[in-house]
Design a protein around this motif. Structure first.
Motif, PDB file in Angstrom:
ATOM      1  N   PRO A   1       0.828  -1.208   0.000  1.00 45.28           N
ATOM      2  CA  PRO A   1       0.000   0.000   0.000  1.00 45.28           C
ATOM      3  C   PRO A   1       0.861   1.256   0.000  1.00 45.28           C
ATOM      4  O   PRO A   1       1.963   1.269   0.534  1.00 45.28           O
ATOM      5  N   THR A   2       0.370   2.300  -0.637  1.00 46.10           N
ATOM      6  CA  THR A   2       1.017   3.601  -0.603  1.00 46.10           C
ATOM      7  C   THR A   2       0.172   4.511   0.268  1.00 46.10           C
ATOM      8  O   THR A   2      -1.023   4.660   0.037  1.00 46.10           O
ATOM      9  N   LYS A   3       0.792   5.090   1.277  1.00 48.45           N
ATOM     10  CA  LYS A   3       0.092   5.999   2.175  1.00 48.45           C
ATOM     11  C   LYS A   3       0.728   7.371   2.028  1.00 48.45           C
ATOM     12  O   LYS A   3       1.944   7.492   1.954  1.00 48.45           O
TER      13      LYS A   3
ATOM     14  N   VAL B   1       1.084   7.194  10.153  1.00 56.58           N
ATOM     15  CA  VAL B   1       0.358   6.308   9.233  1.00 56.58           C
ATOM     16  C   VAL B   1       0.269   4.863   9.715  1.00 56.58           C
ATOM     17  O   VAL B   1      -0.442   4.060   9.122  1.00 56.58           O
ATOM     18  N   ALA B   2       1.013   4.518  10.788  1.00 58.91           N
ATOM     19  CA  ALA B   2       1.031   3.125  11.241  1.00 58.91           C
ATOM     20  C   ALA B   2       1.265   3.079  12.752  1.00 58.91           C
ATOM     21  O   ALA B   2       1.833   4.002  13.331  1.00 58.91           O
TER      22      ALA B   2
ATOM     23  N   ASP C   1      10.073  16.842   0.058  1.00 54.17           N
ATOM     24  CA  ASP C   1       9.205  15.765  -0.397  1.00 54.17           C
ATOM     25  C   ASP C   1      10.068  14.549  -0.689  1.00 54.17           C
ATOM     26  O   ASP C   1      11.136  14.664  -1.311  1.00 54.17           O
ATOM     27  N   THR C   2       9.615  13.410  -0.239  1.00 53.70           N
ATOM     28  CA  THR C   2      10.444  12.215  -0.340  1.00 53.70           C
ATOM     29  C   THR C   2       9.560  10.990  -0.411  1.00 53.70           C
ATOM     30  O   THR C   2       8.415  11.013   0.016  1.00 53.70           O
ATOM     31  N   THR C   3      10.085   9.917  -0.955  1.00 50.99           N
ATOM     32  CA  THR C   3       9.386   8.627  -0.970  1.00 50.99           C
ATOM     33  C   THR C   3      10.189   7.667  -0.114  1.00 50.99           C
ATOM     34  O   THR C   3      11.379   7.465  -0.342  1.00 50.99           O
ATOM     35  N   ILE C   4       9.527   7.105   0.865  1.00 51.03           N
ATOM     36  CA  ILE C   4      10.150   6.126   1.761  1.00 51.03           C
ATOM     37  C   ILE C   4       9.530   4.766   1.473  1.00 51.03           C
ATOM     38  O   ILE C   4       8.307   4.639   1.402  1.00 51.03           O
TER      39      ILE C   4
END
Length: 171
Positions: free
Chosen positions: A85-87, A104-105, A149-152
């Motif tokens: 999933p992408t959150k 988010v978790a 802004d970043t993608t983890i």
């Protein structure tokens, strides 16, 4: 395989092909070995292997007339990532990755030496690593500060033993 296509899903849509991948994950095999272990004919096994090859989920090495198969693990992992999933979350500049994750978790943290490590995400215990924009980081989740802004990608390491060493030290 730059993206997942219908060939991958078609290939993974057969119990026989899934079982083939499981057997190949244990060790490389000939088509005839797969056929014997799955109790199917060699021509039927070859047809299943062809589908797996077209989906780029297995690789074939040829030694004379002998064809040995092995799984293409990288592409199998890419196929499985489709289901992650992408959150999305918005945070203040300077927020730690740990605080962003908590947004988010449900994360469980334990103290290990002088640092805290995440031991559970949404109740799923294990060892976790992360990538920032596709690159592994050496920083702890507390020391990873988000300034843009970043993608983890948050990844659970599954216990897989590739090599077990039984080391004896000479006296």
């Amino acid at each position: 395989m730059s993206q997942i296509d219908n060939k991958v899903f078609h290939a993974l849509g057969s119990d026989t092909r899934i079982r083939m991948l499981e057997l190949l994950d244990e060790s490389e095999r000939h088509i005839s070995e797969l056929a014997r272990e799955l109790e199917i004919s060699v021509p039927v096994a070859a047809k299943h292997v062809k589908i797996l090859e077209e989906a780029d989920l297995v690789e074939r090495k040829i030694f004379g007339k002998t064809h040995v198969l092995k799984p293409n693990r990288e592409n199998i992992y890419l196929a499985m990532n489709v289901f992650a999933p992408t959150k999305s979350i918005e945070v203040e500049k300077g927020t730690s990755l740990l605080d962003a994750l908590r947004g988010v978790a449900a994360v469980k943290v334990k103290k290990k030496g002088d640092r805290e490590v995440i031991v559970s995400t949404d109740g799923d215990e294990g060892l976790y690593v992360y990538e920032i924009n596709g690159e592994f980081s050496e920083k702890s989740v507390q020391n990873c500060i988000i300034d843009e802004d970043t993608t983890i990608e948050w990844k659970k390491l599954e216990p897989v033993t590739k090599i077990k060493l039984d080391i004896h030290v000479k006296e």
